[in-house]
Structure formats: structure tokens, C-alpha cells
Design an enzyme around this catalytic site. Structure first.
Site, PDB file in Angstrom:
ATOM      1  N   CYS A   7      -8.376  34.657  -2.369  1.00  0.00           N
ATOM      2  CA  CYS A   7      -8.718  34.896  -0.957  1.00  0.00           C
ATOM      3  C   CYS A   7      -7.421  34.934  -0.156  1.00  0.00           C
ATOM      4  O   CYS A   7      -6.339  35.079  -0.739  1.00  0.00           O
ATOM      5  CB  CYS A   7      -9.696  33.841  -0.427  1.00  0.00           C
ATOM      6  SG  CYS A   7      -9.037  32.168  -0.375  1.00  0.00           S
ATOM      7  N   ASN A  10      -6.200  30.627   0.243  1.00  0.00           N
ATOM      8  CA  ASN A  10      -6.422  29.760  -0.933  1.00  0.00           C
ATOM      9  C   ASN A  10      -6.646  28.305  -0.513  1.00  0.00           C
ATOM     10  O   ASN A  10      -6.199  27.363  -1.177  1.00  0.00           O
ATOM     11  CB  ASN A  10      -5.253  29.869  -1.940  1.00  0.00           C
ATOM     12  CG  ASN A  10      -5.519  29.200  -3.282  1.00  0.00           C
ATOM     13  OD1 ASN A  10      -4.607  28.657  -3.898  1.00  0.00           O
ATOM     14  ND2 ASN A  10      -6.735  29.198  -3.740  1.00  0.00           N
ATOM     15  N   CYS A  12      -9.937  27.810   1.422  1.00  0.00           N
ATOM     16  CA  CYS A  12     -11.379  27.754   1.731  1.00  0.00           C
ATOM     17  C   CYS A  12     -12.220  28.428   0.648  1.00  0.00           C
ATOM     18  O   CYS A  12     -12.803  27.763  -0.211  1.00  0.00           O
ATOM     19  CB  CYS A  12     -11.669  28.391   3.086  1.00  0.00           C
ATOM     20  SG  CYS A  12     -10.812  27.600   4.461  1.00  0.00           S
ATOM     21  N   ARG A  13     -12.296  29.765   0.681  1.00  0.00           N
ATOM     22  CA  ARG A  13     -13.235  30.461  -0.207  1.00  0.00           C
ATOM     23  C   ARG A  13     -12.847  30.400  -1.690  1.00  0.00           C
ATOM     24  O   ARG A  13     -13.678  30.044  -2.531  1.00  0.00           O
ATOM     25  CB  ARG A  13     -13.373  31.929   0.235  1.00  0.00           C
ATOM     26  CG  ARG A  13     -14.065  32.095   1.557  1.00  0.00           C
ATOM     27  CD  ARG A  13     -13.887  33.487   2.114  1.00  0.00           C
ATOM     28  NE  ARG A  13     -12.476  33.767   2.399  1.00  0.00           N
ATOM     29  CZ  ARG A  13     -11.984  34.934   2.770  1.00  0.00           C
ATOM     30  NH1 ARG A  13     -12.800  35.960   2.874  1.00  0.00           N
ATOM     31  NH2 ARG A  13     -10.710  35.077   3.019  1.00  0.00           N
ATOM     32  N   SER A  14     -11.597  30.767  -2.024  1.00  0.00           N
ATOM     33  CA  SER A  14     -11.257  30.810  -3.460  1.00  0.00           C
ATOM     34  C   SER A  14     -11.220  29.415  -4.107  1.00  0.00           C
ATOM     35  O   SER A  14     -11.609  29.294  -5.273  1.00  0.00           O
ATOM     36  CB  SER A  14      -9.975  31.608  -3.727  1.00  0.00           C
ATOM     37  OG  SER A  14      -8.859  31.053  -3.091  1.00  0.00           O
ATOM     38  N   ASP A 123     -15.419  34.543   5.983  1.00  0.00           N
ATOM     39  CA  ASP A 123     -14.411  33.487   5.940  1.00  0.00           C
ATOM     40  C   ASP A 123     -14.811  32.309   6.830  1.00  0.00           C
ATOM     41  O   ASP A 123     -14.828  32.435   8.060  1.00  0.00           O
ATOM     42  CB  ASP A 123     -13.065  34.054   6.400  1.00  0.00           C
ATOM     43  CG  ASP A 123     -11.913  33.154   5.991  1.00  0.00           C
ATOM     44  OD1 ASP A 123     -12.147  31.941   5.816  1.00  0.00           O
ATOM     45  OD2 ASP A 123     -10.792  33.661   5.845  1.00  0.00           O
TER      46      ASP A 123
HETATM   47  P1  4NP Z   1      -9.438  31.436   3.025  1.00  0.00           P
HETATM   48  O1  4NP Z   1      -9.539  31.123   4.603  1.00  0.00           O
HETATM   49  O2  4NP Z   1      -8.762  32.770   2.895  1.00  0.00           O
HETATM   50  O3  4NP Z   1     -10.870  31.474   2.586  1.00  0.00           O
HETATM   51  O4  4NP Z   1      -8.660  30.317   2.390  1.00  0.00           O
HETATM   52  C1  4NP Z   1      -8.440  31.082   5.458  1.00  0.00           C
HETATM   53  C2  4NP Z   1      -7.564  30.024   5.427  1.00  0.00           C
HETATM   54  C3  4NP Z   1      -6.512  29.962   6.327  1.00  0.00           C
HETATM   55  C4  4NP Z   1      -6.337  30.972   7.255  1.00  0.00           C
HETATM   56  C5  4NP Z   1      -7.206  32.047   7.288  1.00  0.00           C
HETATM   57  C6  4NP Z   1      -8.263  32.095   6.392  1.00  0.00           C
HETATM   58  N1  4NP Z   1      -5.261  30.909   8.202  1.00  0.00           N
HETATM   59  O5  4NP Z   1      -5.223  31.757   9.117  1.00  0.00           O
HETATM   60  O6  4NP Z   1      -4.401  30.036   8.085  1.00  0.00           O
END
Ligand code: 4NP
Length: 167
Positions: A7, A10, A12-14, A123
């Protein structure tokens, strides 16, 4: 079978996809490996988002030990399957694969649940819908596993057939 979940951050989702798959691999005694990575590197070295850890824990999946890392060139050739969470991840990993000069099997994870629709896993980092993301990934992972087992089965049948022909 080596699978990489990808994702953006790295955190939240992954990591949730990684933890869910790890648990199902264990429960079903599969000889598979799973890891996860992000395309951004923004959270390198960090633990998953506390909200993801909490929701996962409540659902029986421990992701607290995972550490965020950015996807690398070497990952492309090292995994049989790269499962991405959204279209932007897909474009990033496809580009990395082109640059690395290594072909990879890169798939949007949601296509296993809803084929050909190219849907993304929303997300939860922004809207806080971690439980919804977890449930979607949990349900989708059963489709991933079913599909991979069927593929393996076909490959094994072909291997048996070839061996018999060579006798
Ligand atoms: P992920 O979510 O891609 O599912 O891990 C996010 C985590 C952090 C951020 C954006 C999305 N960020 O903007 O820091």
C-alpha cells in the site's frame, strides 16, 4: 508461494492484509510466506498505525510487531505474487518492475473478490474506517487463497502429467 502486500504507507492496509494472510496460512497449514511494504517510505521503521493494531487485535490478528518499509527493486523478483491495495500502488509497482527489468505478477487484491472491476481498498488512514477495511480484506483474502490453491492444483496436475509422459 511468496506473497507481498503493498500500500502507500505500509502502516494501515498492507500490514492488516499481511497479518490476515499470515493467520490464514497458519490455520490452513499452507507452505506460503507473506510480507508487506509501502510505495512511499514515509513511515520507514515505524510500527503500524495504532488504530490498525487495535482493530486487528480485536479481530484476533496481531500486527504489532510489523515494521514499515519501502518496496525495493529486489522485491519484484523475490515474490510470486504482489498484491496491491489501490490503483496508484499498482502503477507504482508496475513502473518499479519496468525499471528493474523484472516481470512480476502484480494484482489489485480486490480483483480476487470482484473480478475485473479494478476496485481499491479504501484507505482508512484518512476516514478512520479501519474495521471496514479489515473486514473487506479478511473476506477478500479467502478468495485470494481459494484462487491460488486452484492455480497450484492445476500446476501440480500439469507437472504430474508431464512426469508421466516422460516415463
Ligand atoms: P496505508 O495508509 O497506505 O494504508 O498505510 C496511509 C498511511 C499513511 C499515509 C497515507 C496513507 N500518510 O499520508 O502518511
Amino acid at each position: 508461494m511468496k506473497i507481498l502486500m503493498v500500500c502507500l504507507g505500509n502502516i494501515c492496509r498492507s500490514p492488516m492484509a499481511h497479518g490476515i494472510m499470515e493467520k490464514k496460512i497458519r490455520e490452513q497449514n499452507l507452505d506460503w510466506e507473506v510480507d508487506s511494504a509501502g510505495t512511499s517510505g514515509w513511515h520507514d521503521g515505524q510500527r503500524p498505525d495504532a488504530r490498525a493494531v487495535k482493530v486487528s487485535k480485536n479481530k484476533g490478528v496481531d500486527i504489532s510487531d510489523q515494521i514499515s518499509r519501502k518496496i525495493r527493486y529486489e522485491d519484484i523478483g523475490n515474490y510470486d505474487l504482489i498484491l496491491v491495495m489501490d490503483v496508484s500502488n499498482y502503477q507504482y509497482v508496475m513502473e518499479l518492475s519496468t525499471q528493474a527489468g523484472t516481470k512480476a505478477n502484480i494484482q489489485l487484491i480486490m480483483n480476487f473478490r470482484y473480478p475485473n472491476r479494478n476496485m481499491s481498498v479504501p484507505d482508512p488512514y484518512y476516514d478512520d474506517k479501519f474495521e471496514e477495511a479489515f473486514d473487506l480484506l479478511d473476506e477478500t483474502m479467502d478468495y485470494v487463497i481459494k484462487s491460488l490453491l486452484k492455480e497450484n492444483y492445476t500446476i501440480n496436475l500439469l507437472a504430474d502429467y508431464t512426469r508421466n509422459q516422460c516415463k
